[in-house]
Design a protein around this motif. Structure first.
Motif, PDB file in Angstrom:
ATOM      1  N   MET A 139       9.910 -17.724   8.712  1.00 45.50           N
ATOM      2  CA  MET A 139       9.021 -16.662   9.162  1.00 45.50           C
ATOM      3  C   MET A 139       9.581 -15.308   8.739  1.00 45.50           C
ATOM      4  SD  MET A 139       6.273 -16.620  10.929  1.00 45.50           S
ATOM      5  CE  MET A 139       5.198 -15.339  11.387  1.00 45.50           C
ATOM      6  N   VAL A 140       8.715 -14.452   8.283  1.00 40.48           N
ATOM      7  CA  VAL A 140       9.105 -13.127   7.835  1.00 40.48           C
ATOM      8  C   VAL A 140       8.798 -12.139   8.953  1.00 40.48           C
ATOM      9  CG1 VAL A 140       8.738 -11.369   6.078  1.00 40.48           C
ATOM     10  CG2 VAL A 140       8.505 -13.768   5.482  1.00 40.48           C
ATOM     11  N   ASP A 141       9.783 -11.304   9.281  1.00 39.68           N
ATOM     12  CA  ASP A 141       9.516 -10.328  10.332  1.00 39.68           C
ATOM     13  C   ASP A 141       8.898  -9.066   9.747  1.00 39.68           C
ATOM     14  OD1 ASP A 141      11.596  -8.703   9.365  1.00 39.68           O
ATOM     15  OD2 ASP A 141      13.040  -9.541  10.756  1.00 39.68           O
ATOM     16  N   ASP A 142       8.312  -8.258  10.609  1.00 42.20           N
ATOM     17  CA  ASP A 142       7.611  -7.046  10.171  1.00 42.20           C
ATOM     18  C   ASP A 142       8.541  -6.053   9.494  1.00 42.20           C
ATOM     19  OD1 ASP A 142       5.196  -8.008  11.079  1.00 42.20           O
ATOM     20  OD2 ASP A 142       5.308  -6.983  13.012  1.00 42.20           O
ATOM     21  N   ILE A 143       9.767  -5.973   9.947  1.00 44.03           N
ATOM     22  CA  ILE A 143      10.720  -5.032   9.346  1.00 44.03           C
ATOM     23  C   ILE A 143      10.977  -5.407   7.893  1.00 44.03           C
ATOM     24  CG2 ILE A 143      13.099  -4.196   9.433  1.00 44.03           C
ATOM     25  CD1 ILE A 143      12.893  -4.494  12.522  1.00 44.03           C
ATOM     26  N   GLU A 144      11.196  -6.692   7.644  1.00 42.47           N
ATOM     27  CA  GLU A 144      11.429  -7.141   6.268  1.00 42.47           C
ATOM     28  C   GLU A 144      10.200  -6.878   5.401  1.00 42.47           C
ATOM     29  OE1 GLU A 144      12.498 -11.110   3.622  1.00 42.47           O
ATOM     30  OE2 GLU A 144      12.233 -11.324   5.779  1.00 42.47           O
ATOM     31  N   LEU A 145       9.002  -7.186   5.926  1.00 44.12           N
ATOM     32  CA  LEU A 145       7.789  -6.957   5.151  1.00 44.12           C
ATOM     33  C   LEU A 145       7.588  -5.478   4.840  1.00 44.12           C
ATOM     34  CD1 LEU A 145       5.088  -9.401   6.537  1.00 44.12           C
ATOM     35  CD2 LEU A 145       6.034  -9.291   4.237  1.00 44.12           C
ATOM     36  N   ASN A 146       7.840  -4.612   5.804  1.00 44.95           N
ATOM     37  CA  ASN A 146       7.701  -3.171   5.567  1.00 44.95           C
ATOM     38  C   ASN A 146       8.687  -2.695   4.508  1.00 44.95           C
ATOM     39  OD1 ASN A 146       5.576  -2.734   7.317  1.00 44.95           O
ATOM     40  ND2 ASN A 146       6.911  -2.296   9.056  1.00 44.95           N
ATOM     41  N   ARG A 147       9.906  -3.179   4.593  1.00 43.71           N
ATOM     42  CA  ARG A 147      10.925  -2.800   3.605  1.00 43.71           C
ATOM     43  C   ARG A 147      10.511  -3.258   2.211  1.00 43.71           C
ATOM     44  NH1 ARG A 147      14.820  -5.447   1.408  1.00 43.71           N
ATOM     45  NH2 ARG A 147      14.768  -7.194   2.835  1.00 43.71           N
ATOM     46  N   LEU A 148      10.054  -4.487   2.113  1.00 47.34           N
ATOM     47  CA  LEU A 148       9.633  -5.014   0.814  1.00 47.34           C
ATOM     48  C   LEU A 148       8.380  -4.308   0.298  1.00 47.34           C
ATOM     49  CD1 LEU A 148      10.321  -8.779   1.361  1.00 47.34           C
ATOM     50  CD2 LEU A 148      11.481  -7.276  -0.242  1.00 47.34           C
ATOM     51  N   PHE A 149       7.480  -3.949   1.212  1.00 49.66           N
ATOM     52  CA  PHE A 149       6.295  -3.203   0.821  1.00 49.66           C
ATOM     53  C   PHE A 149       6.702  -1.904   0.126  1.00 49.66           C
ATOM     54  CE2 PHE A 149       3.435   0.305   1.895  1.00 49.66           C
ATOM     55  CZ  PHE A 149       2.278  -0.108   1.253  1.00 49.66           C
ATOM     56  N   TRP A 150       7.626  -1.172   0.727  1.00 47.76           N
ATOM     57  CA  TRP A 150       8.047   0.104   0.146  1.00 47.76           C
ATOM     58  C   TRP A 150       8.846  -0.088  -1.143  1.00 47.76           C
ATOM     59  CZ3 TRP A 150       5.380   4.104   1.077  1.00 47.76           C
ATOM     60  CH2 TRP A 150       4.714   4.221   2.292  1.00 47.76           C
ATOM     61  N   HIS A 151       9.612  -1.147  -1.229  1.00 49.37           N
ATOM     62  CA  HIS A 151      10.349  -1.418  -2.470  1.00 49.37           C
ATOM     63  C   HIS A 151       9.414  -1.905  -3.581  1.00 49.37           C
ATOM     64  CE1 HIS A 151      14.603  -0.942  -1.278  1.00 49.37           C
ATOM     65  NE2 HIS A 151      14.106  -1.155  -0.070  1.00 49.37           N
ATOM     66  N   SER A 152       8.266  -2.454  -3.182  1.00 50.03           N
ATOM     67  CA  SER A 152       7.296  -2.941  -4.163  1.00 50.03           C
ATOM     68  C   SER A 152       6.469  -1.802  -4.745  1.00 50.03           C
ATOM     69  CB  SER A 152       6.363  -3.975  -3.523  1.00 50.03           C
ATOM     70  OG  SER A 152       7.105  -5.108  -3.118  1.00 50.03           O
ATOM     71  N   ARG A 153       6.444  -0.683  -4.081  1.00 49.57           N
ATOM     72  CA  ARG A 153       5.742   0.498  -4.600  1.00 49.57           C
ATOM     73  C   ARG A 153       6.668   1.177  -5.584  1.00 49.57           C
ATOM     74  NH1 ARG A 153       3.516   4.484  -0.838  1.00 49.57           N
ATOM     75  NH2 ARG A 153       2.076   4.813  -2.548  1.00 49.57           N
ATOM     76  N   ARG A 154       6.353   1.010  -6.848  1.00 49.11           N
ATOM     77  CA  ARG A 154       7.268   1.450  -7.896  1.00 49.11           C
ATOM     78  C   ARG A 154       6.904   2.812  -8.474  1.00 49.11           C
ATOM     79  NH1 ARG A 154      11.376  -2.327  -7.534  1.00 49.11           N
ATOM     80  NH2 ARG A 154      12.064  -1.636  -9.585  1.00 49.11           N
ATOM     81  N   GLY A 155       5.703   3.300  -8.195  1.00 43.49           N
ATOM     82  CA  GLY A 155       5.291   4.568  -8.769  1.00 43.49           C
ATOM     83  C   GLY A 155       4.672   4.423 -10.143  1.00 43.49           C
ATOM     84  N   MET A 156       4.522   3.211 -10.592  1.00 45.25           N
ATOM     85  CA  MET A 156       3.850   2.918 -11.857  1.00 45.25           C
ATOM     86  C   MET A 156       2.643   2.057 -11.484  1.00 45.25           C
ATOM     87  SD  MET A 156       5.306   0.940 -15.253  1.00 45.25           S
ATOM     88  CE  MET A 156       6.593   2.130 -15.608  1.00 45.25           C
ATOM     89  N   LEU A 157       1.459   2.596 -11.684  1.00 44.79           N
ATOM     90  CA  LEU A 157       0.240   1.945 -11.218  1.00 44.79           C
ATOM     91  C   LEU A 157       0.162   0.483 -11.633  1.00 44.79           C
ATOM     92  CD1 LEU A 157      -2.461   2.193  -9.773  1.00 44.79           C
ATOM     93  CD2 LEU A 157      -3.461   2.912 -11.953  1.00 44.79           C
ATOM     94  N   GLU A 158       0.524   0.186 -12.872  1.00 45.63           N
ATOM     95  CA  GLU A 158       0.429  -1.187 -13.373  1.00 45.63           C
ATOM     96  C   GLU A 158       1.288  -2.148 -12.557  1.00 45.63           C
ATOM     97  OE1 GLU A 158      -0.336   1.620 -16.805  1.00 45.63           O
ATOM     98  OE2 GLU A 158       1.105   1.500 -15.174  1.00 45.63           O
ATOM     99  N   LEU A 159       2.422  -1.680 -12.078  1.00 48.60           N
ATOM    100  CA  LEU A 159       3.283  -2.520 -11.244  1.00 48.60           C
ATOM    101  C   LEU A 159       2.798  -2.540  -9.805  1.00 48.60           C
ATOM    102  CD1 LEU A 159       6.822  -1.553 -12.595  1.00 48.60           C
ATOM    103  CD2 LEU A 159       5.410  -3.520 -13.215  1.00 48.60           C
ATOM    104  N   ASP A 160       2.395  -1.389  -9.308  1.00 52.45           N
ATOM    105  CA  ASP A 160       1.945  -1.303  -7.915  1.00 52.45           C
ATOM    106  C   ASP A 160       0.767  -2.229  -7.628  1.00 52.45           C
ATOM    107  OD1 ASP A 160       3.908   0.579  -7.566  1.00 52.45           O
ATOM    108  OD2 ASP A 160       2.542   2.286  -7.359  1.00 52.45           O
TER     109      ASP A 160
END
Length: 84
Positions: free
Chosen positions: A1-22
């Protein structure tokens, strides 16, 4: 099970600032990551440590990662968005 803290952290790390990746990574982490097994979760976290330019080349299918774990994760993300 994934907790909300981990998901939030990964969400922000997944936002790369390059639209094609985001547009690939953010929906993946929201919709698919929670259902992955521990090994694939580790592969996704490993992918996030890579350089944006490398990931861009992989997702645009101009290159392929040397690492089999990264190959698997790139393929998993691409399979999700490419028509069959």
């Amino acid at each position: 099970m994934v907790d909300d803290i981990e998901l939030n952290r990964l969400f922000w790390h997944s936002r790369r600032g390059m639209l094609e990746l985001d547009v690939l990574l953010v929906p993946f982490v929201r919709e698919v990551y929670p259902n992955l097994d521990d090994e694939d979760r580790a592969r996704y976290r490993k992918l996030l440590t890579c350089e944006d330019q490398d990931m861009f080349g992989w997702f645009m299918q101009r290159a392929e990662p040397d690492d089999p774990d990264l190959q698997r994760m790139v393929r998993m993300i691409l399979d999700r968005v490419q028509p069959k």
